[in-house]
Write a protein that holds these residues in place. Structure first.
Motif, PDB file in Angstrom:
ATOM      1  N   ARG A   1       0.820  -1.201   0.000  1.00 51.95           N
ATOM      2  CA  ARG A   1       0.000   0.000   0.000  1.00 51.95           C
ATOM      3  C   ARG A   1       0.866   1.269   0.000  1.00 51.95           C
ATOM      4  O   ARG A   1       0.533   2.268  -0.649  1.00 51.95           O
ATOM      5  CB  ARG A   1      -0.921   0.019   1.222  1.00 51.95           C
TER       6      ARG A   1
ATOM      7  N   ASP B   1      -5.180   0.492  -5.004  1.00 45.02           N
ATOM      8  CA  ASP B   1      -5.181   0.916  -3.603  1.00 45.02           C
ATOM      9  C   ASP B   1      -6.497   0.535  -2.921  1.00 45.02           C
ATOM     10  O   ASP B   1      -6.510   0.138  -1.743  1.00 45.02           O
ATOM     11  CB  ASP B   1      -4.964   2.431  -3.525  1.00 45.02           C
TER      12      ASP B   1
ATOM     13  N   LYS C   1      -6.796  -1.948   0.223  1.00 38.47           N
ATOM     14  CA  LYS C   1      -7.475  -1.516   1.445  1.00 38.47           C
ATOM     15  C   LYS C   1      -8.538  -2.538   1.858  1.00 38.47           C
ATOM     16  O   LYS C   1      -8.726  -2.819   3.048  1.00 38.47           O
ATOM     17  CB  LYS C   1      -8.103  -0.145   1.232  1.00 38.47           C
TER      18      LYS C   1
END
Length: 496
Positions: free
Chosen positions: A294, A320, A324
């Motif tokens: 990340r 991303d 997440k």
């Protein structure tokens, strides 16, 4: 009798009348007894072949009053499997070498509808001077219900005795009244050692308060299902058990006892601990590289924005989002493992609810481009709770709302303050939840089976974690939903 001659005195008309009245009274009493017990009577004279049945006897056999009965007709209605046996008993009773008594139970086929019934017939044979049967009288009673009840009890007893679970009955005061073989195998005590003893004998000292709580619920007619706890065996060994306890009621609905089924789940618990250790280890190991991934994605995303490369920016943004999601999933698995090991800790602090909700809503909006996440009326509300855990509850509820609103739309996270309480809710415009699914929605690993959402991924632990975290905060998650019209999840918190 006359004291001097020994000759009975002459009966007067009044004496005879009195005797007849008493005889009629006796007959009336006998008729009343026979009628109330539905006991049929019969009279058989083998020398003439005459057979007489009472009204009650005919009702038992389903024979009309205008049909003449004889021995052949009676024998014809005996059940084929019992016929030979019954005829042999009748012959034995009529043998002068015997005592002339007759007592047997058999099946018959009713004359009117051919239904199978169980009857008990008893009789007595009277012989004349030549050893011949003068008459044979007796009674017959329909025992079908009691016979079926006895068979049912015998089957139930066999099932209980052969069950792999400990099955125990006790009084409402907790005194053991029955103890099956599996109870002996599970706890080590024999039936002789436990019947008449208090069930508290099985409870470890630190769990003695459980029994009064359970008994109170059962006295109110409630049923306790799958209650997981710890009990102690005869050899002072603690075992994990799952209890299901039900009240036993009489015909009037009064609670007369309690039935308990105890299943030894020690091995299951150990297996769960091993599984949770594995999940925790793997989840922990995955967190480090995922955090690095990340970080690299966010660095590259920042550069692509500076370079105004739309393709790279879009691709990295999507990467991303997925990273997440994976981080959130790993966090759920870690929380589940800690929760089941009893290692989840609640650290309460005072904080502004609005700030947390804004933060969570912003993160949730980042996960979707087809939904509009709105915050409603959460200003100037302070609560005392574990901020991180409540944050995990909210992100799980918002993630759930996003997943189950595949067509997009508004998702609202809001607060309604009422005196010292605040209602915190998440509302979506998604597929909604059926009433049957609402009952199990917060069970571990439960997934709704619906064609409209079969492509939606998940493990069924998010809402379970929500429920458990809120339970640790002395509150509970609730849901209101109509199928096809979205759902609202909410819980209450105390304001500081």
């Amino acid at each position: 009798m006359d004291n001097e001659t020994g000759v009975p005195p002459e009966l007067t008309h009044a004496d005879i009348k009195e005797m007849l009245i008493r005889l009629k009274q006796s007959e009336a009493r006998l008729d009343m007894v026979v009628s109330s017990t539905k006991l049929g009577t019969w009279d058989y004279k083998p020398l003439t072949g005459e057979l007489t049945w009472s009204k009650e006897c005919r009702e038992i056999y389903g024979l009309a009053t205008d049909v003449k009965v004889d021995f052949e007709l009676f024998a014809k209605q005996l059940h084929p499997a019992d016929k030979q046996y019954v005829l042999e008993l009748i012959q034995q009773a009529m043998d002068p070498k015997g005592d002339g008594t007759y007592d047997m139970s058999c099946r018959i086929l009713r004359f009117d509808d051919g239904s199978e019934r169980w009857v008990r017939s008893q009789g007595k044979v009277t012989f004349n001077l030549f050893g011949q049967v003068e008459f044979f009288i007796g009674t017959v009673l329909d025992i079908t219900e009691s016979r079926l009840s006895a068979e049912k009890s015998a089957r139930l007893g066999a099932i209980i005795d052969s069950s792999g679970d400990a099955i125990i009955s006790k009084t409402t005061e907790g005194i053991v009244t029955s103890w099956n073989s599996s109870a002996q195998r599970t706890f080590g005590y024999t039936a002789e050692e436990m019947i008449g003893q208090s069930i508290l004998k099985l409870l470890p000292p630190e769990r003695l308060e459980e029994e009064p709580m359970i008994l109170a619920r059962l006295r109110n007619g409630e049923r306790v299902e799958h209650f997981e706890t710890v009990r102690v065996t005869k050899y002072n060994q603690k075992i994990n058990v799952s209890l299901t306890i039900s009240p036993i009621k009489d015909a009037q609905g009064n609670i007369i006892g309690l039935s308990k089924i105890a299943r030894d789940i020690t091995e299951k618990k150990q297996e769960e601990l091993r599984k949770n250790d594995f999940i925790a280890m793997v989840s922990h190991e995955l967190k480090t590289p995922l955090t690095s991934i990340r970080t690299y994605i966010q660095v590259l995303l920042a550069r692509s924005k500076n370079e105004e490369d739309a393709f790279k920016t879009n691709a990295l943004t999507r990467a991303d989002v997925q990273a997440k999601k994976m981080t959130s999933m790993i966090q759920d698995f870690l929380s589940l493992a800690r929760l089941e090991e009893g290692k989840i800790h609640i650290t309460k602090e005072e904080f502004q609810l609005h700030d947390l909700i804004e933060e969570i809503a912003s993160d949730a909006q980042f996960l979707t481009s087809t939904h509009n996440v709105k915050v409603v009326d959460c200003m100037d509300i302070t609560i005392i709770a574990d901020r991180d855990k409540i944050g995990q509850v909210l992100i799980n509820l918002l993630s759930n709302a996003i997943k189950y609103s595949p067509k997009g739309g508004n998702i609202t996270i809001g607060c309604i303050k009422n005196d010292d309480d605040v209602k915190i809710y998440v509302r979506d415009e998604g597929v909604g939840i059926k009433p049957a699914d609402q009952k199990r929605l917060f069970d571990k690993f439960y997934r709704v089976k619906d064609e409209k959402i079969k492509t939606i991924s998940g493990f069924g632990i998010g809402l379970y974690l929500v429920a458990e975290i809120l339970r640790c905060h002395d509150t509970q998650i609730k849901v209101e939903s109509t199928e096809g019209a979205g759902a609202t999840f909410y819980f209450m918190m105390k304001c500081s």
